[in-house]
Design an enzyme around this catalytic site. Structure first.
Site, mmCIF file in Angstrom:
data_model
loop_
_atom_site.group_PDB
_atom_site.id
_atom_site.type_symbol
_atom_site.label_atom_id
_atom_site.label_comp_id
_atom_site.label_asym_id
_atom_site.label_seq_id
_atom_site.Cartn_x
_atom_site.Cartn_y
_atom_site.Cartn_z
ATOM 1 C CB THR A 22 55.752 -4.089 35.116
ATOM 2 O OG1 THR A 22 56.118 -5.570 35.471
ATOM 3 C CG2 THR A 22 54.560 -3.734 35.153
ATOM 4 C CG ASP A 23 62.374 -5.035 37.183
ATOM 5 O OD1 ASP A 23 62.424 -6.304 37.234
ATOM 6 O OD2 ASP A 23 63.263 -4.677 38.181
ATOM 7 C CB ALA A 24 61.071 -9.348 36.764
#
Lengths: 549, 549
Positions: A271-273
């Site tokens: 995932t992105d952050a």
């Protein structure tokens, strides 16, 4: 489930997380103590089995020690990654800085073979320096196509505006990275290029239909997958035509059905952050982590709270909401990548006693950097910018702090000062230079008197919102020309702004553009515009402010 | 003289120089490449026998490696020094930052014993961290008495305005340094406190007669000598009543007749950096070095050109203008200091594999830092600064770049933002906020609307000239009060400005002062002024700009 199994489960689940830490050695050096773990916390999480660490900040020398320390603490192999899309120097001092990828999209249009060669070297340079310092996972290439010039967060980070060009370039980049055996990451699926919202601040919506996405946004990801990219990062993007309810990061329709099944990507999905506002405004830290995993992610980047996320995931596996089988599958994807890595990390000059003038940046890295600068700059030089006793170096930056690109000794300040142009720096968080008059937007009385050299730094940086788009730069150029005050114009960063301004610019005005903004870029452009006559051979000591006390 | 002797002479003469280098490891990290030697140059000079290196910039972790590398290159013992007057953190990230010495002069007036104890701990903390990183020579204490509040270069770096207080405090500081066995340096003889010219820019003249100097300026130097200070640095100061012709750095009357003979200092005498404009505007690089040595200096700091200075000195010894006897005497003073040093440098946690959460800053260092903050701050807190939906955080800084004191995550920006005060940063190199109206000097239309929290950072920094003195701050305070716009006032740095403003300030306005300006200071003052209610428990991700891409 007995206690032993519970411990094992927690340890396994820990491996699903990538936590954020500073690249600096000491806790008190952390630039963002709110978001960066202390050494004590980090050590404890690594002992528990956390799967990876993303590092930001510090010097390359510190980074070498840092990676060794983290591996020592972990005991087992871990992923250590960084957002070094534009060279190790983008995040770690002492590494090479490269002009942003958008430059290669421009070069490609003129000479595709040359651009492909440079893109490969781009990846090779990043891979070499990452490996030398102990990083094993490069969070690049950006596979977004910057179809929206107002994109506040991708912009110059993209390899272009054309799906086919971007697809070719990122494949070449991947071949370069491969030469060093470091892992790669295609981001931000399914494509962050056509947004005008920054997902650090809000959740961008992309209203394109599947057909358009298939003809445009997906192509670079398919190219990356075909080129053997090791991982794909999912963006915080709402695509109502794919999933009307959930952002891509939390969407089973997008991760499992689209990316895995339709596009056939069986590698690691990260995932992105999750700490970004696009997620935290709507989903709790435990909820977001469980949903991301359930949607098909193998690794959770920067959860808002590692403890709550860990607990929620453990609970979900124990309750049966998530299957242990899916856990093993995710863990295996990470194991496979780790197994692919060679042991050749961190073998260079870390020992002070064997350090012999050896720069991390090799001759070939430096040549590449200069080569990219020279191949992507534009200079209109009908004449030199004149020296004067009364000039203004009007420098516009995205925010008050540009980091290492703009310091007291920067060529963007020193070269004009030597030619008589006094620095007047401004940014949207300072005193306003603006009037309400559309034809004369700059209030000239607020500036020092004299001929104006206008320098605009604008990357479309994250967190800055749509700042420069509210600033009427074409009108400013016309206003200064009307008053015969414009001595020169330089744009660092956005090619879109440069194109806009070029149309308003009198051909007799010296002007220059580069997609990059670091010191070497500034030196190159300004030396060209001023010509050698204006530049003093030696700099007076007091020209260099704050040299020491 | 045959060739062998000539080589020997050059090697000997090399030892008379201290050259400047970056504390960073790699050449491309240098902040001032014009003034900082490359590793190749440095290595070659160290092989030739150069006597010392002054380091600026980098992290403490890099510094540890750096000092090891320099010693390895030198082969023989060398001096490695830095201007860490306010803690290692002043120059090297990861070290402790202490509020400036002026704070102890203030504390002394209330509680002399406490101030003396703190001054000793101040020296001890600096000595410990210097030694831990491999520095062996601390360029402190400043022995100047800041009798001139408009002093642009000493100001808060002095231990006070009273000769007796400064004398006692610097003696206590010396006792602290002694505990770690690092070398000290009393500066800038014969006293830089009563100047309003910055010697980085011009040559300050001090018109005091000998009697006044004996009753004031000399006292801290005599105290330092009596306390066993290891070296004295000569300032670039013209004192016509001592030597109408030459600045102190080049004056035999001042160095030999006054400092050596009259004050009886037989230790090492070092010049201030010869590269400073006060010298280079009048004297060539060879000439200045020869004159400084002839005047009685044992070590030449940062010559404008090491090659020309070396050559000129060699020529002078060979021609007999300077005696070889005087050369041996100077070299011996350096040898004696090196012999005094213990071998216990650089023994700590440099090995990454034995690094275990060990900060360079010990608990006691951190306590001292907080203790000094708490003992030197002033807070007037008739009520808390209100939260608002429309406030301005008007922040004035000395120049565009404050380094690590002011970054996006600084409490001086984040805490007011959380309470609704939008940042408006300005400095003398930006868009002007000033009108010509003496009673209303701020042009309010140039600021965002709303209640104003005014924060002024002003250290009287070198190179900045007399900037803040032209800014009519008392009138600004009265103007904002008249318009009922002043929500609060904070001054970081100059106690003189704080005293001035206190007189104009309505007692109902929350206000605070600290001689320091680093993050911990900001947090302390602003938390006090806003009160806990205004401060959110957690910071939103997008509150922290430029966290990453």
């Amino acid at each position: 489930m007995n206690l032993t199994n519970a411990v094992t489960l927690r340890q396994k689940v820990s491996q699903l997380f990538v936590v954020r830490a500073s690249g600096h050695i000491y806790d008190i050096q952390r630039d963002f103590p709110q978001w960066e773990l202390t050494n004590k916390e980090l050590r404890s999480l690594l002992k528990e089995g956390v799967g990876g660490v993303i590092l930001v900040g510090g010097s390359a020398w510190e980074l070498k020690s840092r990676c060794k320390i983290l591996r020592e603490w972990a005991g087992n192999p871990i992923l250590i990654c960084a957002d070094i899309e534009e060279g190790l120097g983008q995040r770690f001092e002492g590494g090479t800085s490269l002009v942003p990828p958008i430059s290669l999209g421009q070069i490609y249009k003129k000479d595709s073979q040359r651009a492909l060669q440079l893109a490969k070297e781009y990846g090779h340079c990043i891979g070499y320096q990452a490996r030398s310092c102990g990083l094993n996972w490069v969070l690049a290439p950006v596979c977004d196509i910057n179809t929206n010039p107002d994109n506040p967060v991708i912009n110059v980070r993209a390899w272009g505006e054309d799906p086919s060009i971007v697809s070719h370039l990122i494949a070449a980049f991947q071949r370069g990275l491969d030469l060093e055996g470091v892992l790669s990451c295609a981001k931000h699926f399914p494509g962050h290029g056509d947004t005008n919202v920054d997902s650090h601040i809000g959740l961008p919506t992309i209203n394109h239909k599947l057909k358009r996405l298939e003809e445009c946004e997906f192509l670079p990801f398919q190219s990356a997958i075909a080129s053997g990219v090791d991982s794909v990062m999912i963006g915080h993007l709402l695509l109502p035509n794919l999933d009307y309810q959930y952002p891509a990061t939390l969407s089973k329709l997008i991760i499992t059905d689209l990316l895995r099944k339709k596009l056939g990507f069986d590698g690691l999905v990260v995932t992105d952050a999750l700490v970004m506002d696009a997620i935290t405004r709507t989903y709790g830290p435990g909820q977001a982590a469980v949903m991301a995993f359930e949607a098909g992610a193998d690794l959770i980047m920067m959860p808002e709270s590692i403890e709550l996320a860990l607990q929620a995931l453990c609970d979900s596996f124990q309750s049966g909401r998530l299957s242990l089988d899916s856990l093993d599958k995710a863990l295996n994807r990470r194991y496979e990548l780790l197994a692919k890595l060679t042991d050749s990390y961190c073998v260079t000059d870390q020992n002070p006693l064997t350090f012999h003038n050896q720069e991390l940046e090799r001759e070939s890295d430096h040549s590449l950097s200069l080569n990219l600068i020279n191949s992507s700059l534009e200079i209109n030089h009908p004449r030199s910018i004149p020296s004067t006793s009364l000039g203004v170096n009007l420098v516009r930056i995205d925010g008050p702090f540009l980091g290492k690109s703009l310091i007291n000794s920067s060529p963007a300040l020193c070269i004009p000062e030597q030619a008589g142009y006094r620095t007047c720096l401004f940014h949207p968080k300072g005193i306003s230079p603006w009037s309400n008059d559309k034809d004369s937007p700059l209030v000239l009385e607020r500036l020092p008197e004299g001929l104006v050299l206008l320098q605009i730094f604008t990357r479309g940086n994250p967190f800055q919102g749509d700042l420069h788009q509210n600033e009427p730069w074409p009108s400013v150029v016309r206003q200064l020309q009307r008053h015969k005050l414009l001595a020169g114009l330089v744009v660092y960063g956005s090619p879109y702004l440069w194109n806009d301004l070029s149309q308003s610019l009198d051909k007799s005005i010296p002007s220059a553009y580069s997609p990059g903004n670091f010191l070497e870029v500034q030196r190159k452009l300004l030396n060209a515009l001023f010509g050698s006559s204006a530049i003093k051979n030696s700099t007076s000591f007091s020209d260099l402010k704050q040299f020491t006390d």
